[in-house]
Design a protein around this motif. Structure first.
Motif, short mmCIF file in Angstrom:
data_model
loop_
_atom_site.label_atom_id
_atom_site.label_comp_id
_atom_site.label_asym_id
_atom_site.label_seq_id
_atom_site.Cartn_x
_atom_site.Cartn_y
_atom_site.Cartn_z
N PHE A 194 -19.12 -12.00 -58.55
CA PHE A 194 -18.04 -12.68 -59.26
C PHE A 194 -17.28 -13.61 -58.33
N ALA A 195 -17.00 -13.18 -57.10
CA ALA A 195 -16.30 -14.02 -56.13
C ALA A 195 -17.12 -15.27 -55.81
N ARG A 196 -18.44 -15.11 -55.64
CA ARG A 196 -19.31 -16.27 -55.40
C ARG A 196 -19.28 -17.23 -56.58
N GLY A 208 -27.36 -8.60 -57.98
CA GLY A 208 -26.44 -9.69 -57.66
C GLY A 208 -26.26 -10.64 -58.84
N GLU A 209 -26.71 -10.24 -60.00
CA GLU A 209 -26.66 -11.06 -61.21
C GLU A 209 -25.83 -10.35 -62.28
N GLU A 227 -15.88 -21.73 -47.45
CA GLU A 227 -15.20 -21.00 -48.51
C GLU A 227 -16.17 -20.11 -49.29
N VAL A 228 -17.35 -20.66 -49.58
CA VAL A 228 -18.36 -19.88 -50.30
C VAL A 228 -18.84 -18.73 -49.43
N MET A 279 -18.07 -21.12 -56.58
CA MET A 279 -18.93 -22.20 -57.03
C MET A 279 -18.26 -23.00 -58.15
N LEU A 280 -17.54 -22.33 -59.03
CA LEU A 280 -16.83 -23.04 -60.09
C LEU A 280 -15.74 -23.95 -59.51
#
Length: 91
Positions: A42-44, A21-22, A84-85, A48-49
């Motif tokens: 990438f979606a997470r 997951g990294e 959303e997250v 977060m960004l």
């Protein structure tokens, strides 16, 4: 050639990305060259960004004297951000 090595090991790289997951950092001649990550990770990361950008914008507004939000408004916004997250993790 480097791209041949990536193609040859694609399944292993993909499995490592999914398992950890990294991001996985790939090197070329001992130097950092590429970063590869699972699409869910990438979606997470993108979620977060976006959340961070929104929080920074609110803080900048506060510092410039813009009026704030009530506790109920903040609670609603935070619930929406968390949702959303979570929705991004399910994709």
């Amino acid at each position: 050639m480097f791209s041949t090595a990536i193609r040859k090991n694609y399944n292993e790289i993909s499995a490592l990305c999914k398992r950890s997951g990294e991001p996985v950092y790939l090197t070329k001649n001992g130097e950092g060259d590429l970063v590869v990550m699972d699409i869910e990770a990438f979606a997470r990361w993108e979620s977060m960004l976006r959340l961070r950008e929104n929080l920074l914008a609110v803080e900048e507004g506060r510092l410039k004297g813009r009026s704030g939000h009530s506790i109920d408004e903040v609670s609603t916004m935070m619930k929406a951000a968390v949702q959303e997250v979570l929705d991004g993790q399910r994709k």
